[in-house]
Design a protein around this motif. Structure first.
Motif, PDB file in Angstrom:
ATOM      1  N   ALA A 103      18.640  26.297  30.779  1.00 20.12           N
ATOM      2  CA  ALA A 103      19.389  27.468  29.441  1.00 20.12           C
ATOM      3  C   ALA A 103      17.626  28.156  29.327  1.00 20.12           C
ATOM      4  CB  ALA A 103      18.993  26.440  27.837  1.00 20.12           C
ATOM      5  N   GLY A 104      18.003  29.423  28.898  1.00 22.52           N
ATOM      6  CA  GLY A 104      17.328  30.614  28.454  1.00 22.52           C
ATOM      7  C   GLY A 104      17.964  32.089  28.740  1.00 22.52           C
ATOM      8  N   PRO A 105      17.043  32.847  29.202  1.00 23.54           N
ATOM      9  CA  PRO A 105      17.249  34.111  29.451  1.00 23.54           C
ATOM     10  C   PRO A 105      17.588  33.895  30.700  1.00 23.54           C
ATOM     11  CG  PRO A 105      15.063  34.602  28.269  1.00 23.54           C
ATOM     12  CD  PRO A 105      15.303  32.776  28.154  1.00 23.54           C
ATOM     13  N   GLY A 110      22.856  30.361  27.576  1.00 21.03           N
ATOM     14  CA  GLY A 110      21.664  30.205  26.787  1.00 21.03           C
ATOM     15  C   GLY A 110      21.517  30.238  24.880  1.00 21.03           C
ATOM     16  N   SER A 111      22.807  31.261  25.400  1.00 20.82           N
ATOM     17  CA  SER A 111      22.629  31.468  23.582  1.00 20.82           C
ATOM     18  C   SER A 111      24.778  31.025  23.301  1.00 20.82           C
ATOM     19  CB  SER A 111      22.972  32.255  22.819  1.00 20.82           C
ATOM     20  OG  SER A 111      23.007  33.088  23.422  1.00 20.82           O
ATOM     21  N   ASP A 162      18.987  20.019  21.004  1.00 18.95           N
ATOM     22  CA  ASP A 162      17.865  20.212  21.826  1.00 18.95           C
ATOM     23  C   ASP A 162      17.850  21.517  22.423  1.00 18.95           C
ATOM     24  OD1 ASP A 162      16.146  20.633  24.174  1.00 18.95           O
ATOM     25  OD2 ASP A 162      16.347  18.331  24.601  1.00 18.95           O
ATOM     26  N   PRO A 163      16.262  22.477  22.558  1.00 16.34           N
ATOM     27  CA  PRO A 163      16.550  23.915  22.953  1.00 16.34           C
ATOM     28  C   PRO A 163      15.901  24.340  24.325  1.00 16.34           C
ATOM     29  CG  PRO A 163      14.264  23.291  21.561  1.00 16.34           C
ATOM     30  CD  PRO A 163      15.681  22.213  21.536  1.00 16.34           C
ATOM     31  N   GLU A 274      14.697  39.471  20.096  1.00 14.77           N
ATOM     32  CA  GLU A 274      15.876  39.759  19.496  1.00 14.77           C
ATOM     33  C   GLU A 274      16.128  39.494  18.106  1.00 14.77           C
ATOM     34  OE1 GLU A 274      16.542  36.021  21.199  1.00 14.77           O
ATOM     35  OE2 GLU A 274      16.209  37.929  21.637  1.00 14.77           O
ATOM     36  N   ALA A 275      14.576  38.140  17.918  1.00 15.84           N
ATOM     37  CA  ALA A 275      14.135  37.352  17.567  1.00 15.84           C
ATOM     38  C   ALA A 275      13.893  38.189  15.969  1.00 15.84           C
ATOM     39  CB  ALA A 275      13.164  36.304  17.459  1.00 15.84           C
TER      40      ALA A 275
END
Length: 276
Positions: A103-105, A110-111, A162-163, A274-275
């Motif tokens: 997961a991630g960019p 990932g989102s 879980d991130p 983006e945060a």
């Protein structure tokens, strides 16, 4: 404790086991433990190459292999039926086959904004429906014999958010957790036990082939109070407990093997641009 010590409690001599996803990683570790305990083990995996490598390296007459895609209901049923027809028993089943994604960019799922629905469906089909197909096929033969142990591979990711894993993996493994409990309740009347192992961070190839990225290993290790990822061999003791008479009064349990990872909150993903 009966005379003879604890050894006989874990003895699987004369019993037949099936392990899906047994060609590598945690599945292979389970296969090795079952063989060492005396079981005859049918190892199923989607990769014929992995199966050939395992068979060559184990070199045991107590192991046979079968190529199997757990997304294929008819193939799962046929394999289980064949094992029972030839062995006249199916005592232990590990519904272990699973796939993962990072997961991630740049990685699907990932989102919420980056879902690849085809990828989602594939992962859920293997990790949840594949487990269900295996459990159902095994139960059909164990119920008339009024005995048997079925062990599902869940995950700590199915017990909390879980991130570091994608949505589909979390959802599928949460389904496995409750499938375990529902099936245990259902099958208890026939003396069939159903439990799950919920691994935390282990060094396996579920997310891809080859050595893990040291940065990834370090990141996972930072989430574990024991300070490291698990070795697949460290799942073998629990696997034998659940498969054998040593666990004869255990059913419906979801047992973590995670180095203490569930004792603390997971590390959050670093904030992206983006945060806010």
């Amino acid at each position: 404790m009966a005379a003879g010590g604890v050894g006989p409690l874990f003895d699987l001599t004369g019993r037949t086991a099936l392990v899906t996803g047994g060609g590598s990683g945690l599945g292979r570790a389970v296969v090795e433990a079952l063989v060492a305990a005396g079981a005859y083990v049918v190892v199923a995996d989607v990769s014929g190459d992995r199966l050939a490598k395992l068979a060559a390296e184990l070199g045991s007459d107590s192991v046979e292999t079968a190529v199997l895609d757990v997304r294929d209901t008819a193939a799962v049923d046929a394999l289980v039926d064949d094992v029972v027809a030839r062995r006249d028993a199916l005592d232990v089943v590990f519904a272990n086959a699973g796939i993962g994604r990072g997961a991630g960019p740049g990685v699907p799922e990932g989102s919420l904004d980056t879902f690849d629905l085809d990828d989602w469906e594939t992962l859920v089909d293997v990790n949840l429906y594949g487990v269900l197909r295996t459990v159902r096929a095994a139960a059909r033969h164990m119920k008339p014999r009024r005995r048997g142990s079925i062990v599902l591979t869940a995950s700590t990711a199915g017990l909390r958010a879980d991130p570091l894993v994608p949505y589909s993996y979390v959802v599928a493994k949460a389904g496995v957790v409750n499938l375990t409990r529902q099936a245990a309740l259902d099958l208890a009347r026939w003396g069939v036990r159903v439990n799950a192992i919920a691994p935390g961070p282990f060094q396996t190839n579920i997310g891809g082939e080859g050595p893990a990225d040291p940065a990834v290993v370090a990141r996972w290790s930072s989430m574990v109070p024991l300070g490291r990822m698990g070795d697949p061999a460290e799942i073998q003791g629990l696997a034998l407990l659940l498969a054998s008479d040593a666990g004869s009064f255990m059913t419906g349990g979801v047992h973590t093997v995670d180095g203490g990872a569930m004792l603390q909150a997971p590390a959050l993903r670093e904030a992206g641009p983006e945060a806010v």
